[in-house]
Motif scaffolding. Structure first.
Motif, PDB file in Angstrom:
ATOM      1  N   LYS A 148     -67.424  40.639  57.783  1.00 58.22           N
ATOM      2  CA  LYS A 148     -68.494  41.498  57.286  1.00 58.22           C
ATOM      3  C   LYS A 148     -69.450  41.798  58.444  1.00 58.22           C
ATOM      4  O   LYS A 148     -69.779  40.911  59.243  1.00 58.22           O
ATOM      5  N   ILE A 149     -69.890  43.045  58.504  1.00 53.58           N
ATOM      6  CA  ILE A 149     -70.751  43.467  59.611  1.00 53.58           C
ATOM      7  C   ILE A 149     -72.007  44.149  59.091  1.00 53.58           C
ATOM      8  O   ILE A 149     -71.967  44.906  58.120  1.00 53.58           O
ATOM      9  N   TRP A 150     -73.104  43.853  59.765  1.00 52.87           N
ATOM     10  CA  TRP A 150     -74.401  44.489  59.522  1.00 52.87           C
ATOM     11  C   TRP A 150     -74.684  45.368  60.729  1.00 52.87           C
ATOM     12  O   TRP A 150     -74.785  44.886  61.857  1.00 52.87           O
ATOM     13  N   GLY A 151     -74.784  46.685  60.522  1.00 53.66           N
ATOM     14  CA  GLY A 151     -75.069  47.604  61.609  1.00 53.66           C
ATOM     15  C   GLY A 151     -76.466  48.176  61.484  1.00 53.66           C
ATOM     16  O   GLY A 151     -76.927  48.495  60.385  1.00 53.66           O
ATOM     17  N   ASP A 152     -77.133  48.337  62.627  1.00 56.84           N
ATOM     18  CA  ASP A 152     -78.491  48.880  62.589  1.00 56.84           C
ATOM     19  C   ASP A 152     -78.774  49.624  63.880  1.00 56.84           C
ATOM     20  O   ASP A 152     -78.049  49.513  64.873  1.00 56.84           O
ATOM     21  N   ASN A 153     -79.825  50.390  63.876  1.00 54.32           N
ATOM     22  CA  ASN A 153     -80.318  51.208  64.965  1.00 54.32           C
ATOM     23  C   ASN A 153     -79.398  52.405  65.162  1.00 54.32           C
ATOM     24  O   ASN A 153     -79.335  53.261  64.279  1.00 54.32           O
ATOM     25  N   GLU A 154     -78.633  52.478  66.261  1.00 52.16           N
ATOM     26  CA  GLU A 154     -77.794  53.656  66.471  1.00 52.16           C
ATOM     27  C   GLU A 154     -76.421  53.477  65.830  1.00 52.16           C
ATOM     28  O   GLU A 154     -75.396  53.338  66.507  1.00 52.16           O
ATOM     29  N   VAL A 155     -76.399  53.466  64.526  1.00 50.83           N
ATOM     30  CA  VAL A 155     -75.161  53.552  63.749  1.00 50.83           C
ATOM     31  C   VAL A 155     -75.379  54.624  62.680  1.00 50.83           C
ATOM     32  O   VAL A 155     -76.511  54.914  62.305  1.00 50.83           O
ATOM     33  N   ASN A 156     -74.292  55.209  62.206  1.00 49.31           N
ATOM     34  CA  ASN A 156     -74.436  56.276  61.223  1.00 49.31           C
ATOM     35  C   ASN A 156     -74.968  55.727  59.902  1.00 49.31           C
ATOM     36  O   ASN A 156     -74.805  54.546  59.585  1.00 49.31           O
ATOM     37  N   ASN A 157     -75.602  56.577  59.149  1.00 52.09           N
ATOM     38  CA  ASN A 157     -76.299  56.152  57.932  1.00 52.09           C
ATOM     39  C   ASN A 157     -75.375  55.576  56.865  1.00 52.09           C
ATOM     40  O   ASN A 157     -75.829  54.835  55.992  1.00 52.09           O
ATOM     41  N   SER A 158     -74.091  55.912  56.916  1.00 52.90           N
ATOM     42  CA  SER A 158     -73.181  55.416  55.882  1.00 52.90           C
ATOM     43  C   SER A 158     -72.997  53.907  55.942  1.00 52.90           C
ATOM     44  O   SER A 158     -72.584  53.290  54.958  1.00 52.90           O
ATOM     45  N   VAL A 159     -73.288  53.311  57.099  1.00 52.63           N
ATOM     46  CA  VAL A 159     -73.097  51.866  57.243  1.00 52.63           C
ATOM     47  C   VAL A 159     -74.381  51.131  57.614  1.00 52.63           C
ATOM     48  O   VAL A 159     -74.384  49.901  57.712  1.00 52.63           O
ATOM     49  N   LYS A 160     -75.461  51.843  57.817  1.00 54.94           N
ATOM     50  CA  LYS A 160     -76.685  51.228  58.348  1.00 54.94           C
ATOM     51  C   LYS A 160     -77.333  50.279  57.343  1.00 54.94           C
ATOM     52  O   LYS A 160     -77.476  50.578  56.162  1.00 54.94           O
ATOM     53  N   LYS A 161     -77.709  49.102  57.861  1.00 54.82           N
ATOM     54  CA  LYS A 161     -78.483  48.104  57.122  1.00 54.82           C
ATOM     55  C   LYS A 161     -77.835  47.684  55.804  1.00 54.82           C
ATOM     56  O   LYS A 161     -78.483  47.617  54.765  1.00 54.82           O
ATOM     57  N   LYS A 162     -76.542  47.418  55.863  1.00 56.10           N
ATOM     58  CA  LYS A 162     -75.845  46.877  54.702  1.00 56.10           C
ATOM     59  C   LYS A 162     -74.642  46.078  55.202  1.00 56.10           C
ATOM     60  O   LYS A 162     -74.047  46.405  56.231  1.00 56.10           O
ATOM     61  N   TRP A 163     -74.331  45.010  54.492  1.00 51.72           N
ATOM     62  CA  TRP A 163     -73.174  44.195  54.851  1.00 51.72           C
ATOM     63  C   TRP A 163     -71.921  44.835  54.258  1.00 51.72           C
ATOM     64  O   TRP A 163     -71.827  45.031  53.043  1.00 51.72           O
ATOM     65  N   LEU A 164     -70.963  45.173  55.134  1.00 51.78           N
ATOM     66  CA  LEU A 164     -69.726  45.825  54.706  1.00 51.78           C
ATOM     67  C   LEU A 164     -68.548  45.250  55.484  1.00 51.78           C
ATOM     68  O   LEU A 164     -68.731  44.667  56.564  1.00 51.78           O
ATOM     69  N   PRO A 165     -67.322  45.409  54.991  1.00 52.56           N
ATOM     70  CA  PRO A 165     -66.146  44.973  55.753  1.00 52.56           C
ATOM     71  C   PRO A 165     -66.044  45.748  57.066  1.00 52.56           C
ATOM     72  O   PRO A 165     -66.370  46.943  57.124  1.00 52.56           O
ATOM     73  N   LEU A 166     -65.607  45.080  58.116  1.00 51.87           N
ATOM     74  CA  LEU A 166     -65.496  45.701  59.429  1.00 51.87           C
ATOM     75  C   LEU A 166     -64.424  46.788  59.425  1.00 51.87           C
ATOM     76  O   LEU A 166     -63.306  46.580  58.972  1.00 51.87           O
TER      77      LEU A 166
END
Length: 366
Positions: free
Chosen positions: A69-87
Protein backbone atom coordinates in the motif's frame (compact mmCIF):
# COMPACT_ATOMS: atom_id res chain seq x y z
CA UNK A 1 8.22 12.83 13.79
CA UNK A 2 10.01 10.33 16.03
CA UNK A 3 8.61 6.88 15.60
CA UNK A 4 9.63 5.17 18.83
CA UNK A 5 8.25 2.24 20.76
CA UNK A 6 8.24 2.12 24.54
CA UNK A 7 7.19 -1.24 25.96
CA UNK A 8 5.71 -1.77 29.38
CA UNK A 9 4.04 -4.81 30.88
CA UNK A 10 0.57 -3.88 29.63
CA UNK A 11 1.13 -0.96 27.28
CA UNK A 12 3.03 -0.19 24.12
CA UNK A 13 3.24 3.41 22.87
CA UNK A 14 3.97 4.24 19.26
CA UNK A 15 4.99 7.87 18.93
CA UNK A 16 5.49 9.84 15.74
CA UNK A 17 6.19 13.30 17.07
CA UNK A 18 5.01 15.53 14.31
CA UNK A 19 1.82 16.00 16.22
CA UNK A 20 0.72 12.37 16.21
CA UNK A 21 0.71 10.39 19.45
CA UNK A 22 -1.05 7.07 19.22
CA UNK A 23 -1.01 4.89 22.35
CA UNK A 24 -1.87 1.25 21.75
CA UNK A 25 -2.98 -0.81 24.76
CA UNK A 26 -2.29 -4.51 25.00
CA UNK A 27 -3.90 -6.77 27.54
CA UNK A 28 -1.85 -9.70 28.73
CA UNK A 29 -2.40 -12.66 26.45
CA UNK A 30 -2.86 -10.62 23.26
CA UNK A 31 -0.57 -11.62 20.41
CA UNK A 32 1.96 -9.07 19.17
CA UNK A 33 1.18 -7.12 16.04
CA UNK A 34 2.83 -8.01 12.73
CA UNK A 35 5.39 -5.49 11.47
CA UNK A 36 4.77 -3.84 8.09
CA UNK A 37 8.06 -2.65 6.50
CA UNK A 38 7.64 1.06 5.74
CA UNK A 39 9.70 2.95 3.14
CA UNK A 40 10.00 6.65 2.31
CA UNK A 41 10.63 7.71 -1.33
CA UNK A 42 11.61 11.31 -1.92
CA UNK A 43 13.52 13.62 -4.25
CA UNK A 44 12.87 15.68 -7.36
CA UNK A 45 11.65 15.07 -10.92
CA UNK A 46 13.29 11.70 -11.55
CA UNK A 47 11.75 10.41 -8.33
CA UNK A 48 8.44 11.80 -9.56
CA UNK A 49 9.03 9.86 -12.79
CA UNK A 50 8.62 12.62 -15.39
CA UNK A 51 10.41 10.65 -18.11
CA UNK A 52 8.42 7.43 -17.76
CA UNK A 53 5.34 6.06 -19.47
CA UNK A 54 3.54 3.07 -17.96
CA UNK A 55 2.12 2.12 -21.37
CA UNK A 56 5.63 0.87 -22.18
CA UNK A 57 5.47 -1.71 -19.40
CA UNK A 58 4.51 -5.31 -20.06
CA UNK A 59 1.07 -6.47 -18.96
CA UNK A 60 2.76 -8.46 -16.20
CA UNK A 61 4.70 -5.41 -15.02
CA UNK A 62 1.58 -3.22 -14.97
CA UNK A 63 -0.23 -5.36 -12.43
CA UNK A 64 -0.97 -3.61 -9.16
CA UNK A 65 0.36 -5.15 -5.96
CA UNK A 66 -2.28 -5.52 -3.24
CA UNK A 67 0.35 -6.54 -0.67
CA UNK A 68 1.97 -3.08 -0.97
CA UNK A 69 0.00 0.00 0.00
CA UNK A 70 1.31 3.44 -0.92
CA UNK A 71 0.54 6.96 0.24
CA UNK A 72 1.39 9.56 -2.41
CA UNK A 73 1.56 13.30 -1.82
CA UNK A 74 2.84 16.56 -3.28
CA UNK A 75 3.66 16.02 -6.97
CA UNK A 76 1.39 13.07 -7.67
CA UNK A 77 -1.82 13.13 -9.66
CA UNK A 78 -5.04 13.79 -7.78
CA UNK A 79 -6.42 10.30 -8.39
CA UNK A 80 -3.95 8.86 -5.88
CA UNK A 81 -3.03 11.83 -3.69
CA UNK A 82 -3.30 11.51 0.09
CA UNK A 83 -4.91 8.09 0.23
CA UNK A 84 -3.62 4.60 0.92
CA UNK A 85 -3.99 2.46 -2.22
CA UNK A 86 -2.39 -0.68 -3.71
CA UNK A 87 0.88 0.08 -5.52
CA UNK A 88 0.54 0.50 -9.28
CA UNK A 89 2.51 2.41 -11.96
CA UNK A 90 0.59 5.67 -11.61
CA UNK A 91 2.35 7.64 -8.87
CA UNK A 92 3.76 10.43 -11.03
CA UNK A 93 2.42 13.81 -12.09
CA UNK A 94 0.07 11.88 -14.39
CA UNK A 95 -1.53 8.47 -14.06
CA UNK A 96 0.87 7.10 -16.69
CA UNK A 97 4.07 7.94 -14.79
CA UNK A 98 5.95 6.13 -12.04
CA UNK A 99 9.18 6.57 -10.11
CA UNK A 100 11.67 4.35 -8.30
CA UNK A 101 8.93 3.04 -6.03
CA UNK A 102 7.21 0.79 -8.57
CA UNK A 103 9.92 -1.70 -9.56
CA UNK A 104 11.42 -1.38 -6.10
CA UNK A 105 8.08 -2.63 -4.81
CA UNK A 106 7.80 -5.48 -7.30
CA UNK A 107 11.30 -6.68 -6.47
CA UNK A 108 10.97 -6.70 -2.70
CA UNK A 109 7.45 -8.14 -2.87
CA UNK A 110 8.86 -11.11 -4.78
CA UNK A 111 11.53 -11.42 -2.12
CA UNK A 112 9.06 -11.34 0.76
CA UNK A 113 6.10 -13.41 -0.47
CA UNK A 114 2.93 -12.74 1.48
CA UNK A 115 4.50 -9.87 3.43
CA UNK A 116 2.49 -6.65 3.75
CA UNK A 117 4.58 -3.57 2.87
CA UNK A 118 3.92 0.19 2.97
CA UNK A 119 5.39 3.08 0.95
CA UNK A 120 5.16 6.84 1.41
CA UNK A 121 6.13 8.94 -1.61
CA UNK A 122 6.68 12.68 -1.39
CA UNK A 123 8.63 14.30 -4.25
CA UNK A 124 8.79 17.62 -6.09
CA UNK A 125 10.32 18.48 -9.46
CA UNK A 126 12.83 21.25 -9.90
CA UNK A 127 14.00 21.56 -6.31
CA UNK A 128 17.20 22.11 -4.35
CA UNK A 129 18.44 20.35 -1.23
CA UNK A 130 20.36 23.49 -0.24
CA UNK A 131 17.43 25.91 -0.19
CA UNK A 132 15.56 26.80 2.99
CA UNK A 133 12.39 27.11 0.91
CA UNK A 134 12.77 23.48 -0.17
CA UNK A 135 14.54 20.33 1.15
CA UNK A 136 17.15 21.88 3.47
CA UNK A 137 17.34 19.56 6.51
CA UNK A 138 17.01 20.96 10.04
CA UNK A 139 20.63 20.20 10.96
CA UNK A 140 21.75 22.46 8.09
CA UNK A 141 19.52 25.34 9.17
CA UNK A 142 19.71 25.81 12.95
CA UNK A 143 17.09 23.15 13.61
CA UNK A 144 14.47 24.39 11.14
CA UNK A 145 13.82 22.27 8.08
CA UNK A 146 13.10 23.77 4.69
CA UNK A 147 9.50 24.26 3.59
CA UNK A 148 9.35 21.08 1.50
CA UNK A 149 11.04 19.12 4.29
CA UNK A 150 8.46 20.35 6.79
CA UNK A 151 5.60 19.60 4.40
CA UNK A 152 6.93 16.07 3.96
CA UNK A 153 6.97 15.60 7.75
CA UNK A 154 3.33 16.74 7.92
CA UNK A 155 2.36 14.36 5.14
CA UNK A 156 4.07 11.42 6.85
CA UNK A 157 2.25 12.34 10.05
CA UNK A 158 -1.07 12.32 8.20
CA UNK A 159 -0.27 9.04 6.46
CA UNK A 160 0.52 7.30 9.74
CA UNK A 161 -2.60 8.66 11.39
CA UNK A 162 -4.57 7.00 8.57
CA UNK A 163 -2.52 3.81 8.49
CA UNK A 164 -5.61 1.78 9.30
CA UNK A 165 -6.81 2.65 5.78
CA UNK A 166 -3.84 0.64 4.52
CA UNK A 167 -3.81 -2.28 6.95
CA UNK A 168 -5.83 -3.24 10.02
CA UNK A 169 -3.92 -1.60 12.86
CA UNK A 170 -5.33 -4.07 15.38
CA UNK A 171 -3.13 -6.62 13.61
CA UNK A 172 -0.37 -4.65 11.88
CA UNK A 173 2.04 -1.88 12.81
CA UNK A 174 4.47 0.06 10.56
CA UNK A 175 8.20 -0.56 10.96
CA UNK A 176 10.55 1.94 9.32
CA UNK A 177 12.75 -0.03 6.94
CA UNK A 178 14.21 2.32 4.34
CA UNK A 179 14.64 5.77 2.80
CA UNK A 180 15.22 6.11 -0.96
CA UNK A 181 16.41 9.55 -2.10
CA UNK A 182 16.85 10.49 -5.79
CA UNK A 183 17.75 14.17 -6.04
CA UNK A 184 20.60 16.56 -6.67
CA UNK A 185 20.22 17.70 -10.28
CA UNK A 186 19.41 21.30 -9.38
CA UNK A 187 22.11 21.49 -6.71
CA UNK A 188 24.50 20.31 -9.45
CA UNK A 189 23.15 22.89 -11.91
CA UNK A 190 23.80 25.97 -9.79
CA UNK A 191 22.21 28.26 -7.25
CA UNK A 192 19.44 29.34 -9.64
CA UNK A 193 18.39 28.98 -13.27
CA UNK A 194 21.15 30.44 -15.40
CA UNK A 195 23.54 30.63 -12.46
CA UNK A 196 26.18 27.88 -12.60
CA UNK A 197 27.81 28.75 -9.29
CA UNK A 198 29.05 25.61 -7.46
CA UNK A 199 28.10 26.80 -3.96
CA UNK A 200 25.21 24.35 -3.55
CA UNK A 201 27.11 21.47 -5.13
CA UNK A 202 29.99 22.06 -2.74
CA UNK A 203 27.54 21.87 0.18
CA UNK A 204 25.78 18.75 -1.08
CA UNK A 205 27.76 16.22 0.96
CA UNK A 206 27.19 18.17 4.17
CA UNK A 207 23.50 18.68 3.46
CA UNK A 208 22.94 15.07 2.39
CA UNK A 209 24.66 13.81 5.55
CA UNK A 210 22.41 16.03 7.63
CA UNK A 211 19.32 14.94 5.72
CA UNK A 212 20.03 11.26 6.32
CA UNK A 213 20.87 11.80 9.97
CA UNK A 214 17.76 13.95 10.49
CA UNK A 215 15.50 11.35 8.85
CA UNK A 216 17.05 8.63 10.99
CA UNK A 217 16.56 10.73 14.11
CA UNK A 218 12.96 11.48 13.25
CA UNK A 219 12.13 7.84 12.55
CA UNK A 220 13.97 6.69 15.65
CA UNK A 221 16.00 4.20 13.58
CA UNK A 222 19.70 5.06 13.72
CA UNK A 223 20.63 2.39 11.16
CA UNK A 224 17.72 3.00 8.78
CA UNK A 225 18.75 1.66 5.35
CA UNK A 226 19.41 4.41 2.79
CA UNK A 227 19.51 3.93 -0.99
CA UNK A 228 20.82 6.76 -3.20
CA UNK A 229 20.39 6.29 -6.96
CA UNK A 230 22.73 8.74 -8.69
CA UNK A 231 21.87 11.64 -10.98
CA UNK A 232 22.87 11.74 -14.64
CA UNK A 233 26.07 13.36 -15.91
CA UNK A 234 24.53 15.50 -18.65
CA UNK A 235 26.03 18.95 -19.18
CA UNK A 236 22.92 20.64 -17.79
CA UNK A 237 23.98 19.45 -14.36
CA UNK A 238 27.42 21.03 -14.61
CA UNK A 239 28.59 20.02 -11.14
CA UNK A 240 27.13 16.51 -11.19
CA UNK A 241 30.49 15.00 -10.24
CA UNK A 242 30.32 16.75 -6.86
CA UNK A 243 26.80 15.50 -6.16
CA UNK A 244 27.63 11.96 -7.28
CA UNK A 245 30.78 12.00 -5.13
CA UNK A 246 28.63 13.01 -2.15
CA UNK A 247 26.42 9.94 -2.74
CA UNK A 248 29.49 7.71 -2.71
CA UNK A 249 30.81 9.42 0.41
CA UNK A 250 27.63 8.43 2.27
CA UNK A 251 28.36 4.75 1.64
CA UNK A 252 31.78 5.12 3.23
CA UNK A 253 30.91 7.09 6.34
CA UNK A 254 27.37 6.00 7.18
CA UNK A 255 26.13 2.55 8.12
CA UNK A 256 23.49 0.85 5.94
CA UNK A 257 23.88 3.33 3.12
CA UNK A 258 24.31 2.33 -0.53
CA UNK A 259 24.10 3.94 -3.93
CA UNK A 260 23.90 2.85 -7.55
CA UNK A 261 25.62 4.37 -10.56
CA UNK A 262 23.28 5.45 -13.35
CA UNK A 263 25.94 6.85 -15.66
CA UNK A 264 24.95 6.14 -19.24
CA UNK A 265 21.35 5.24 -18.43
CA UNK A 266 18.99 6.15 -21.26
CA UNK A 267 16.99 9.37 -21.05
CA UNK A 268 13.50 10.24 -22.26
CA UNK A 269 12.90 12.43 -25.30
CA UNK A 270 13.35 15.52 -23.12
CA UNK A 271 17.04 14.52 -22.69
CA UNK A 272 16.79 15.30 -18.98
CA UNK A 273 14.84 12.54 -17.23
CA UNK A 274 15.38 8.78 -17.05
CA UNK A 275 13.12 6.92 -19.47
CA UNK A 276 10.92 3.94 -18.66
CA UNK A 277 13.59 1.30 -19.24
CA UNK A 278 16.06 3.17 -17.04
CA UNK A 279 13.52 3.64 -14.26
CA UNK A 280 12.83 -0.11 -14.33
CA UNK A 281 16.54 -0.73 -13.77
CA UNK A 282 16.84 1.95 -11.08
CA UNK A 283 13.90 0.57 -9.10
CA UNK A 284 15.02 -3.03 -9.44
CA UNK A 285 18.68 -2.44 -8.59
CA UNK A 286 17.81 -0.11 -5.70
CA UNK A 287 15.70 -2.91 -4.23
CA UNK A 288 18.50 -5.41 -4.74
CA UNK A 289 20.90 -3.09 -2.90
CA UNK A 290 18.41 -2.84 -0.05
CA UNK A 291 17.99 -6.63 0.03
CA UNK A 292 21.77 -7.07 0.14
CA UNK A 293 21.81 -5.20 3.47
CA UNK A 294 19.80 -8.11 4.98
CA UNK A 295 17.94 -5.62 7.15
CA UNK A 296 14.86 -7.83 7.46
CA UNK A 297 15.30 -11.54 8.10
CA UNK A 298 12.30 -12.44 5.95
CA UNK A 299 13.76 -11.06 2.74
CA UNK A 300 15.04 -13.49 0.12
CA UNK A 301 16.80 -11.87 -2.86
CA UNK A 302 14.96 -12.57 -6.11
CA UNK A 303 14.32 -10.69 -9.34
CA UNK A 304 10.77 -10.34 -10.59
CA UNK A 305 10.29 -12.38 -13.77
CA UNK A 306 7.44 -13.68 -15.85
CA UNK A 307 7.03 -17.45 -16.29
CA UNK A 308 9.66 -19.95 -15.12
CA UNK A 309 12.97 -18.18 -14.85
CA UNK A 310 15.90 -18.02 -12.49
CA UNK A 311 17.84 -15.18 -10.99
CA UNK A 312 21.00 -15.22 -8.97
CA UNK A 313 21.52 -13.79 -5.53
CA UNK A 314 23.53 -10.57 -5.86
CA UNK A 315 27.24 -11.35 -5.73
CA UNK A 316 27.49 -9.55 -2.39
CA UNK A 317 25.38 -12.41 -1.02
CA UNK A 318 27.74 -15.16 -2.17
CA UNK A 319 28.84 -16.03 1.39
CA UNK A 320 25.31 -16.26 2.74
CA UNK A 321 24.66 -19.70 4.20
CA UNK A 322 20.99 -19.51 5.13
CA UNK A 323 17.76 -17.78 4.18
CA UNK A 324 14.11 -17.96 5.10
CA UNK A 325 13.11 -20.07 2.10
CA UNK A 326 9.37 -20.09 2.63
CA UNK A 327 7.81 -20.32 -0.83
CA UNK A 328 11.13 -20.57 -2.65
CA UNK A 329 12.77 -23.34 -4.66
CA UNK A 330 16.55 -23.49 -4.76
CA UNK A 331 18.65 -25.46 -7.20
CA UNK A 332 22.35 -25.78 -7.84
CA UNK A 333 23.85 -25.13 -11.26
CA UNK A 334 27.23 -26.50 -12.35
CA UNK A 335 30.03 -24.09 -13.12
CA UNK A 336 29.80 -22.44 -16.50
CA UNK A 337 26.03 -22.61 -16.88
CA UNK A 338 25.76 -18.84 -16.53
CA UNK A 339 28.77 -18.26 -18.75
CA UNK A 340 31.14 -17.46 -15.88
CA UNK A 341 33.25 -20.21 -14.40
CA UNK A 342 34.87 -18.16 -11.68
CA UNK A 343 32.08 -16.16 -10.07
CA UNK A 344 29.11 -18.48 -10.40
CA UNK A 345 26.39 -17.90 -7.77
CA UNK A 346 25.99 -20.83 -5.42
CA UNK A 347 22.22 -20.49 -5.19
CA UNK A 348 19.55 -19.98 -7.82
CA UNK A 349 16.11 -18.88 -6.65
CA UNK A 350 13.20 -19.88 -8.85
CA UNK A 351 9.95 -17.94 -9.10
CA UNK A 352 7.27 -19.65 -11.19
CA UNK A 353 4.50 -17.29 -12.35
CA UNK A 354 4.21 -15.79 -8.88
CA UNK A 355 3.37 -19.13 -7.25
CA UNK A 356 4.63 -19.19 -3.68
CA UNK A 357 4.40 -22.89 -2.81
CA UNK A 358 7.45 -24.34 -4.53
CA UNK A 359 9.18 -27.19 -2.71
CA UNK A 360 12.53 -26.39 -1.13
CA UNK A 361 15.05 -28.83 -2.58
CA UNK A 362 18.12 -29.99 -0.66
CA UNK A 363 21.22 -28.77 -2.41
CA UNK A 364 24.96 -28.99 -2.17
CA UNK A 365 26.44 -25.51 -2.05
CA UNK A 366 29.58 -26.51 -3.93
Amino acid sequence: MDFNIFSQKKMRKVIWTAGCIAPVLFSQGFSAKTDVPLFLFSGQSNMVGLGTNSSQLSEEQKKEMPSIKIWGDNEVNNSVKKKWLPLRPSYGSTTSQFGVEFLFGKTIADSMPGKKIAFIKFAQSGTWLAKASEWLPPSSNNGTGGTLYQNMMKSIDEALKKFNDAFDTTQYTPKWSGFIWLQGEFDAMGTAFGNTDATYANKYEENLTNLINDIRTKTGVDDLPIILPMITTISTWGHSAKVRAADVAMTKKLKNCDTMDTKGYALADDKVHYNTASMIKIGTISAQRWLAMKYLDAAVPVINRQNTTSSHIPFSEKNTTSFDLTGRKMVHLPAGVLGNNTEMPTHIIINVDGKKAEKVLPINNR
